[in-house]
Design a protein around this motif. Structure first.
Motif, PDB file in Angstrom:
ATOM      1  N   LEU A   1       0.824  -1.209   0.000  1.00 62.51           N
ATOM      2  CA  LEU A   1       0.000   0.000   0.000  1.00 62.51           C
ATOM      3  C   LEU A   1       0.859   1.261   0.000  1.00 62.51           C
ATOM      4  O   LEU A   1       0.497   2.260  -0.616  1.00 62.51           O
ATOM      5  N   GLY A   2       1.997   1.211   0.672  1.00 60.64           N
ATOM      6  CA  GLY A   2       2.922   2.347   0.649  1.00 60.64           C
ATOM      7  C   GLY A   2       3.435   2.631  -0.744  1.00 60.64           C
ATOM      8  O   GLY A   2       3.504   3.786  -1.175  1.00 60.64           O
TER       9      GLY A   2
ATOM     10  N   VAL B   1       0.677   4.253  -2.780  1.00 56.72           N
ATOM     11  CA  VAL B   1       0.512   5.673  -2.452  1.00 56.72           C
ATOM     12  C   VAL B   1       1.620   6.499  -3.101  1.00 56.72           C
ATOM     13  O   VAL B   1       1.355   7.568  -3.669  1.00 56.72           O
TER      14      VAL B   1
ATOM     15  N   LEU C   1       0.857   6.832  -6.725  1.00 56.83           N
ATOM     16  CA  LEU C   1      -0.256   7.751  -6.953  1.00 56.83           C
ATOM     17  C   LEU C   1       0.168   9.199  -6.772  1.00 56.83           C
ATOM     18  O   LEU C   1      -0.285  10.076  -7.515  1.00 56.83           O
ATOM     19  N   VAL C   2       1.032   9.464  -5.813  1.00 58.10           N
ATOM     20  CA  VAL C   2       1.508  10.836  -5.608  1.00 58.10           C
ATOM     21  C   VAL C   2       2.325  11.284  -6.807  1.00 58.10           C
ATOM     22  O   VAL C   2       2.188  12.409  -7.290  1.00 58.10           O
TER      23      VAL C   2
ATOM     24  N   LEU D   1      -2.081  12.643  -7.062  1.00 60.46           N
ATOM     25  CA  LEU D   1      -2.514  12.632  -5.669  1.00 60.46           C
ATOM     26  C   LEU D   1      -1.615  13.570  -4.890  1.00 60.46           C
ATOM     27  O   LEU D   1      -0.395  13.496  -4.972  1.00 60.46           O
TER      28      LEU D   1
ATOM     29  N   HIS E   1      -3.424  14.774   0.604  1.00 57.04           N
ATOM     30  CA  HIS E   1      -4.436  13.728   0.513  1.00 57.04           C
ATOM     31  C   HIS E   1      -3.889  12.409   1.047  1.00 57.04           C
ATOM     32  O   HIS E   1      -4.607  11.656   1.713  1.00 57.04           O
ATOM     33  N   ALA E   2      -2.623  12.127   0.742  1.00 58.67           N
ATOM     34  CA  ALA E   2      -2.000  10.907   1.241  1.00 58.67           C
ATOM     35  C   ALA E   2      -1.913  10.941   2.768  1.00 58.67           C
ATOM     36  O   ALA E   2      -2.172   9.923   3.431  1.00 58.67           O
TER      37      ALA E   2
ATOM     38  N   ALA F   1      -5.271  10.192   4.180  1.00 60.51           N
ATOM     39  CA  ALA F   1      -5.574   8.762   4.096  1.00 60.51           C
ATOM     40  C   ALA F   1      -4.850   7.980   5.190  1.00 60.51           C
ATOM     41  O   ALA F   1      -5.414   7.055   5.790  1.00 60.51           O
ATOM     42  N   VAL F   2      -3.618   8.337   5.467  1.00 63.60           N
ATOM     43  CA  VAL F   2      -2.852   7.670   6.531  1.00 63.60           C
ATOM     44  C   VAL F   2      -3.507   7.932   7.886  1.00 63.60           C
ATOM     45  O   VAL F   2      -3.669   7.012   8.699  1.00 63.60           O
TER      46      VAL F   2
END
Length: 64
Positions: A11-12, A15, A18-19, A24, A28-29, A32-33
């Motif tokens: 998942l890291g 992310v 996506l960044v 993203l 936003h990240a 989410a965290v």
């Protein structure tokens, strides 16, 4: 040979990708965290954990 990666690492990586690629924003990240940390302490945590484990079992049961 099978490599086992913890879900957190996967998942890291998602992310980070996506960044970098999908626009993203880091804020936003972070949100989410923080949501993940608060969900961990909620009453939904066992249900979410069981659902993720079930999906992992299904994916692990797929033979090539």
């Amino acid at each position: 040979m099978f490599l086992t990666l913890p879900l957190v690492v996967v998942l890291g990586v998602v992310v980070v990708l996506l960044v970098r690629k999908s626009g993203l924003r880091p804020s936003h990240a972070v949100a989410a965290v923080l949501l993940g940390f608060y969900l961990h302490d909620s009453t939904l945590a066992p249900t979410i954990s069981e659902a993720v484990q079930g999906v992992a079992d299904v994916i692990g049961g797929i033979s090539p």
